[in-house]
Each structure stands twice: as structure tokens, then as C-alpha cells.
Design an enzyme around this catalytic site. Structure first.
Site, PDB file in Angstrom:
ATOM      1  CG  HIS A  20      77.189  42.192  38.645  1.00 43.84           C
ATOM      2  ND1 HIS A  20      77.000  42.388  40.000  1.00 43.84           N
ATOM      3  CD2 HIS A  20      76.459  41.087  38.339  1.00 43.84           C
ATOM      4  CE1 HIS A  20      76.206  41.458  40.489  1.00 43.84           C
ATOM      5  NE2 HIS A  20      75.858  40.658  39.524  1.00 43.84           N
TER       6      HIS A  20
HETATM    7  O1  RIB Z   1      79.911  38.450  40.273  1.00 38.12           O
HETATM    8  C1  RIB Z   1      79.497  39.135  39.107  1.00 38.12           C
HETATM    9  C2  RIB Z   1      80.494  38.948  38.016  1.00 38.12           C
HETATM   10  O2  RIB Z   1      80.589  37.558  37.702  1.00 38.12           O
HETATM   11  C3  RIB Z   1      80.085  39.630  36.698  1.00 38.12           C
HETATM   12  O3  RIB Z   1      81.241  39.995  35.980  1.00 38.12           O
HETATM   13  C4  RIB Z   1      79.354  38.541  35.960  1.00 38.12           C
HETATM   14  O4  RIB Z   1      79.415  38.696  34.542  1.00 38.12           O
HETATM   15  C5  RIB Z   1      80.158  37.344  36.365  1.00 38.12           C
HETATM   16  O5  RIB Z   1      81.297  37.271  35.524  1.00 38.12           O
END
Ligand code: RIB
Ligand code: CA
Length: 311
Positions: free
Chosen positions: A240
Site C-alpha cells: 500500500h
Molecule cells: O489500509 C492500508 C493502510 O492501513 C496502510 O497505510 C497500512 O500501513 C495501514 O496503515
């Protein structure tokens, strides 16, 4: 001139890869890293940020920001990231000191000091610090070059509730204020990050790098993968947060659309949902570039090249 950024983060294995990617890239100057409560509580996210900076061999100041959302109890994600938030690779206690200045004040002071339009904010956790900075010092909003944030979802729907992505869900009031602030927004949602899946071959390539950062990334992504594999049946961990830094480095790897995005803060079932007007039916003004697709191989080639440059 390198792109000046402040990373606002809740490490988090994917945050760690994003931070390493930024620190390995000469096109980027990380002015500071500010921790926020999110995946795990603030004492852990700030210590994790310092561990990651120490692992990188770089010297970047680390600050602690807000320890809870603007108006709600903190929701954490140990079920995804483990008890420490960085499970999968054990790192020694950091010797890198935590800066004494409040992290939100660091964001404010930096934006007031640097020439307007030259500093990009990269929030990759809940938006509490950013919203608090904008509340405390509204004069900085027009000085922000842009905000490139990991958060939200639309076609991909939620990952912490059926409707909401974690970063937005933890602090929907903060997210709503940031999305409405008027600073140029690039939104990196699950719609694109769920296409940024690691492969076994890539993780093995990381593990075999002749440095310390490669094996660390392998350990984190191996751990991080198990949640998504169990939930989605997908093989591979979604990287992500690194997608934000990758967009800054090579925006042509991504495709998206300038649209209106609103954040639901009052829905009985939909609180934290990013209502992305992809088909432009609302008539509401576009306020964000919503990324939807990525050249996966190009993305992982970029990350591999940069992690290999680290110690
Ligand atoms: O949904 C994914 C996000 O939530 C990413 O930033 C992960 O690190 C969590 O913080
Ligand atoms: Ca994160």
C-alpha cells in the site's frame, strides 16, 4: 532539485518499505518523518519509525505527532501488522533519538519556513496529524505543494469494514477536513494498492540482496502477506504505502482520474467510506487525483532497484 517531502506514518511493514524507498531515492529529500497512532499505538509507531531510519543508515529527524484520532477512540491493526507493528523482521532498539519538538508543530514550522509550494506531504497512516496541523495553522494550507496520501477505496470497497479503508476509518473527521482543505490531493486507494502485490520471486530477490535492508523487507512482506492471503485468497502482500513514494518517483507507472471524493463521517454502516465520484455524476467539484491502476512490474522493478542501493 530533489522533491522535498514530510512522511506522516504509522509503521507498519508497508510504511517501512515506503520510508526505505524514499530514503534510497536521490530524487527525494525527506525533511522529516512524523509518527501518528494507527496500525499500533504512538509509542510503537514512533519507535518503529526510528528503527527504520536507523536501518537505512540515513540521518532524518523523527517526531511524534498525535496519539489518538480527533474525535474517536483509536482503532489499531495488530491483527494485520503484529503486536509490534513491525513483526516479521526483528530490529534492535533504536539509538536514533526522537526529536523533542511536537510532530504537528514540525509540520507547521517546516511549511512556514520553506518556500510556498515546495513541500509535499505524504501521509501513509490516519490523517490526524495533517488535520491537526491545518486546524492549528490554517495559513500553511496554501503553502502545501500537494498531499500524496495512501487511503480510501471505492470499487475495491473497505478492508477494515465493508465500506472503509483503515487509514480513513481510524480518523474520518480528520480525513474529511483534509479532503476539504483545498490542497492538491493525490489519493492512493486500495483500488490501486491491491494490484501492487508482492510475488514469491520478488520476496526471494529481496531476501537474497547482499545488504541488510533487502532481507528486512523480505521478512516484513512475508509476515504482512499472511493477512491478505487468508482474507482475500490472494497470493502476495499489497504494498500500500510504497505506492505513494513510487508515484512521486515515476507517476507514469499509475493511471487515475481527477474526481470529487467525499469522506463519510456519519454513516451508520459507512463511516470512513471515501465516496469517489468516478463517473462524475454528483456535479461536485473535483478535489483529488484518484489512482486506479498501476504497472505492477514497473513498480516492483523500481522498488527492487532502490532497496538494493541501501546498506
Ligand atoms: O489500509 C492500508 C493502510 O492501513 C496502510 O497505510 C497500512 O500501513 C495501514 O496503515
Ligand atoms: Ca500505514
Amino acid at each position: 532539485m530533489p522533491q522535498k517531502i514530510i512522511i506522516d506514518t504509522d509503521p507498519g511493514q508497508d510504511d517501512a518499505v515506503a520510508i526505505l524507498l524514499a530514503l534510497a531515492s536521490p530524487e527525494i529529500e525527506v525533511l522529516g518523518i512524523v509518527a501518528v497512532a494507527g496500525n499500533v499505538p504512538l509509542p510503537l509507531t514512533e519507535a518503529n519509525a526510528r528503527k527504520i531510519v536507523e536501518l537505512s543508515g540515513q540521518s532524518v529527524p523523527v517526531f511524534a505527532g498525535c496519539d489518538r484520532p480527533l474525535a474517536r477512540d483509536l482503532v489499531t491493526a495488530e491483527h494485520v501488522h503484529g503486536k509490534t507493528g513491525l513483526d516479521g523482521t526483528d530490529l534492535p532498539d533504536p539509538t536514533v533519538p526522537l526529536q523533542p519538538q511536537d510532530g504537528v508543530d514540525f509540520i507547521i514550522d517546516t511549511l512556514r519556513r520553506e518556500p510556498a509550494g515546495t513541500v509535499t506531504l505524504v501521509p501513509i497512516g490516519p490523517l490526524t496529524n495533517i488535520a491537526t496541523a491545518f486546524r492549528r495553522a490554517p495559513d500553511i494550507i496554501p503553502k502545501v505543494q500537494r498531499i500524496v496520501l495512501m487511503g480510501g477505496a471505492y470499487f475495491e470497497v473497505g478492508n477494515i469494514t465493508p465500506a472503509a479503508e483503515f487509514n480513513i476509518y481510524v480518523d474520518p473527521e480528520a480525513a474529511a477536513e483534509v479532503f476539504a482543505a483545498g490542497a492538491p490531493l493525490v489519493v492512493v486507494p486500495l483500488d490501486v494498492t491491491h494490484k501492487a502485490l508482492t510475488s514469491r520471486a520478488w520476496v526471494d530477490q529481496m531476501r537474497d540482496l547482499p545488504n541488510r535492508c533487502g532481507p528486512a523487507v523480505a521478512g516484513w512482506t512475508d509476515f504482512f502477506e499472511r493477512f491478505d492471503t487468508a482474507k482475500y485468497g490472494s497470493l502476495g502482500a499489497p504494498l500500500h504505502d510504497p505506492c505513494t513514494i513510487a508515484w512521486l518517483l515515476e507517476p507514469d507507472l499509475f493511471q487515475g482520474r481527477q474526481i470529487n471524493i467525499e469522506v463519510e463521517t456519519e454513516g451508520r454502516w459507512t463511516t470512513g467510506m471515501t465516496v469517489a465520484d468516478w463517473w462524475r455524476v454528483s456535479g461536485r467539484a473535483a478535489n483529488a487525483l484518484f489512482l486506479k491502476d498501476v504497472d505492477r512490474d514497473g513498480l516492483f522493478g523500481l522498488i527492487s532497484d532502490r532497496i538494493a542501493r541501501l546498506p
